[in-house]
Design an enzyme around this catalytic site. Structure first.
Site, PDB file in Angstrom:
ATOM      1  N   ILE A   1     -48.521  29.012 -37.265  1.00  0.00           N
ATOM      2  CA  ILE A   1     -48.056  30.186 -36.707  1.00  0.00           C
ATOM      3  C   ILE A   1     -46.483  30.296 -36.693  1.00  0.00           C
ATOM      4  O   ILE A   1     -45.469  30.610 -36.396  1.00  0.00           O
ATOM      5  CB  ILE A   1     -48.285  28.956 -34.890  1.00  0.00           C
ATOM      6  CG1 ILE A   1     -49.486  29.608 -35.005  1.00  0.00           C
ATOM      7  CG2 ILE A   1     -47.842  30.181 -34.020  1.00  0.00           C
ATOM      8  CD1 ILE A   1     -50.893  29.344 -34.116  1.00  0.00           C
TER       9      ILE A   1
ATOM     10  N   ASP B   1     -38.829  14.392 -36.885  1.00  0.00           N
ATOM     11  CA  ASP B   1     -39.853  14.445 -35.605  1.00  0.00           C
ATOM     12  C   ASP B   1     -39.962  14.789 -35.012  1.00  0.00           C
ATOM     13  O   ASP B   1     -38.722  14.198 -34.141  1.00  0.00           O
ATOM     14  CB  ASP B   1     -40.665  13.067 -36.052  1.00  0.00           C
ATOM     15  CG  ASP B   1     -41.560  12.441 -35.187  1.00  0.00           C
ATOM     16  OD1 ASP B   1     -41.697  13.015 -34.445  1.00  0.00           O
ATOM     17  OD2 ASP B   1     -41.923  11.212 -36.013  1.00  0.00           O
TER      18      ASP B   1
ATOM     19  N   ASN C   1     -42.516  24.593 -31.067  1.00  0.00           N
ATOM     20  CA  ASN C   1     -44.227  25.345 -31.610  1.00  0.00           C
ATOM     21  C   ASN C   1     -44.915  24.026 -32.721  1.00  0.00           C
ATOM     22  O   ASN C   1     -45.786  24.212 -31.997  1.00  0.00           O
ATOM     23  CB  ASN C   1     -44.090  25.969 -32.550  1.00  0.00           C
ATOM     24  CG  ASN C   1     -44.782  26.267 -33.586  1.00  0.00           C
ATOM     25  OD1 ASN C   1     -46.197  27.250 -32.816  1.00  0.00           O
ATOM     26  ND2 ASN C   1     -45.122  25.880 -34.908  1.00  0.00           N
TER      27      ASN C   1
ATOM     28  N   ARG D   1     -33.488  18.672 -24.467  1.00  0.00           N
ATOM     29  CA  ARG D   1     -31.977  19.211 -23.562  1.00  0.00           C
ATOM     30  C   ARG D   1     -30.809  18.552 -24.897  1.00  0.00           C
ATOM     31  O   ARG D   1     -29.916  18.181 -24.391  1.00  0.00           O
ATOM     32  CB  ARG D   1     -32.439  17.218 -22.963  1.00  0.00           C
ATOM     33  CG  ARG D   1     -33.415  17.104 -21.963  1.00  0.00           C
ATOM     34  CD  ARG D   1     -32.886  17.620 -20.818  1.00  0.00           C
ATOM     35  NE  ARG D   1     -31.296  17.576 -20.538  1.00  0.00           N
ATOM     36  CZ  ARG D   1     -30.896  16.474 -20.126  1.00  0.00           C
ATOM     37  NH1 ARG D   1     -31.554  15.626 -19.135  1.00  0.00           N
ATOM     38  NH2 ARG D   1     -30.170  15.757 -19.635  1.00  0.00           N
TER      39      ARG D   1
ATOM     40  N   TYR E   1     -54.635  16.956 -25.134  1.00  0.00           N
ATOM     41  CA  TYR E   1     -54.084  18.568 -25.433  1.00  0.00           C
ATOM     42  C   TYR E   1     -53.649  19.300 -24.458  1.00  0.00           C
ATOM     43  O   TYR E   1     -52.093  19.946 -24.024  1.00  0.00           O
ATOM     44  CB  TYR E   1     -54.332  18.832 -26.690  1.00  0.00           C
ATOM     45  CG  TYR E   1     -54.091  20.262 -27.003  1.00  0.00           C
ATOM     46  CD1 TYR E   1     -53.201  20.412 -28.310  1.00  0.00           C
ATOM     47  CD2 TYR E   1     -55.042  21.401 -26.713  1.00  0.00           C
ATOM     48  CE1 TYR E   1     -52.508  21.168 -28.730  1.00  0.00           C
ATOM     49  CE2 TYR E   1     -54.482  22.351 -27.343  1.00  0.00           C
ATOM     50  CZ  TYR E   1     -53.287  22.469 -28.316  1.00  0.00           C
ATOM     51  OH  TYR E   1     -53.277  23.511 -28.789  1.00  0.00           O
TER      52      TYR E   1
ATOM     53  N   LYS F   1     -49.987  20.455 -22.786  1.00  0.00           N
ATOM     54  CA  LYS F   1     -49.800  21.943 -22.310  1.00  0.00           C
ATOM     55  C   LYS F   1     -49.813  22.609 -21.030  1.00  0.00           C
ATOM     56  O   LYS F   1     -48.985  23.554 -21.088  1.00  0.00           O
ATOM     57  CB  LYS F   1     -51.286  22.791 -23.588  1.00  0.00           C
ATOM     58  CG  LYS F   1     -51.339  22.312 -24.851  1.00  0.00           C
ATOM     59  CD  LYS F   1     -49.867  23.370 -25.627  1.00  0.00           C
ATOM     60  CE  LYS F   1     -49.792  22.952 -26.581  1.00  0.00           C
ATOM     61  NZ  LYS F   1     -48.554  23.176 -27.704  1.00  0.00           N
TER      62      LYS F   1
END
Ligand code: NAD
Length: 258
Positions: A15, A59, A85, A118, A148, A152
């Site tokens: 994606i 990371d 993403n 930030r 997860y 989200k």
């Protein structure tokens, strides 16, 4: 005038790669940030080389690594678009969720978006740019993968928080919530059940699953001036999944038309 930069995290994934390719239209430089630096480099080369598509190993759960990514972006231009993403799910049920998994899923799927925002917010102010967070239908309804999904759901709220507090700087923040997309993230499930994508289609009103390019088109739109009055929303890219299921409607209505 400084060059406009789009940052795409997790850009070596399917994606992320599609989003990076699409944002090449509308930005001078696309920075592909991924914990797998080699894969990001290969993706950047595949997309047309290192002039416009730059790879960086990052990371996104590590503040120092995110700061280095922001510095790299600042050294080539000003960030106009940040696409959070990078994401992954580690456990399928609450029963399988350990404390470590809960923390790791939150770190990657929620906290990382906060850290990245930030780190580049001053540049976004300068460019009156925008953030697109890649959430999931899992943040809207229960479809498995609890830690997860909770992260989200938090990411959807972070989107609104940014939109409201930073709107006065001209910064927009929106989310895209994809449903099933065939990517590396599905490898284990596809290995366990070769029919998983065929079985999934049955629940989608459009009777198909989402393609990476469907997600990329939505991101491109939300990041573009065409969406200049849109902020704080979640755009599902879900082939109709969150609208409802024809099978459920058929049972409840006893109508053959579903
Ligand atoms: N595939 C789906 O069905 C689906 C559905 C809804 C939402 N999403 C979301 O879309 C996004 C992309 O998913 P995908 O399916 O392409 O996943 P993917 O596994 O194909 O790619 C994810 C990429 O993120 C990178 N990454 C992982 N941890 C990282 C870290 N700490 N720092 C930087 N990069 C890191 C990986 O190296 C990988 O290249 C995720 O946020 C995911 O939650 C995917």
């Amino acid at each position: 005038m400084p060059k406009s930069v789009a940052i795409v995290t997790g850009a070596a994934g399917d994606i992320g790669r599609a989003i990076a390719a699409r944002l090449g239209d509308g930005h001078d430089i696309v920075l592909l940030a991924d914990i797998n630096g080699e894969a990001a480099k290969k993706t950047a080369l595949d997309l047309g080389g290192t002039e416009r598509f730059l790879a960086i190993s990052c990371d996104v759960t590590d503040a120092a690594s995110v700061a280095a990514m922001a510095e790299a972006a600042a050294s080539v231009g000003t960030v106009r678009t940040l696409v959070n993403n990078a994401g992954a799910a580690r456990a399928v049920s609450l029963h399988d969720t350990t404390h470590d998994i809960w923390r790791m899923d939150n770190a990657l799927n929620l906290e990382a978006a906060f850290l990245c925002f930030r780190a580049v917010e001053e540049m976004l102010k300068e460019s009156r740019g925008s953030v697109v967070n890649i959430a999931s239908v899992n943040g809207m309804n229960v479809f498995g993968h609890p830690a997860y999904s909770a992260a989200k759901a938090g990411l959807l709220h972070l989107t609104r928080l940014i939109a409201v507090e930073y709107g006065k700087f001209g910064i927009r923040a929106n989310a895209v919530a994809p449903a099933t997309v065939r990517t590396q993230a599905w490898e284990a499930r596809a290995a366990a059940n070769a029919q998983v994508f065929e079985e999934a289609k049955r629940w989608y009103p459009l009777q198909r699953i989402v393609e990476p390019k469907d997600v990329a088109e939505a991101v491109h739109f939300l990041a573009s001036p065409a969406a200049g009055a849109i902020s704080g929303i979640c755009l599902p890219v879900d082939c109709g999944l969150t609208a409802g299921q024809a099978e459920v409607a058929r049972t409840f209505s006893q109508s053959i038309h579903y």
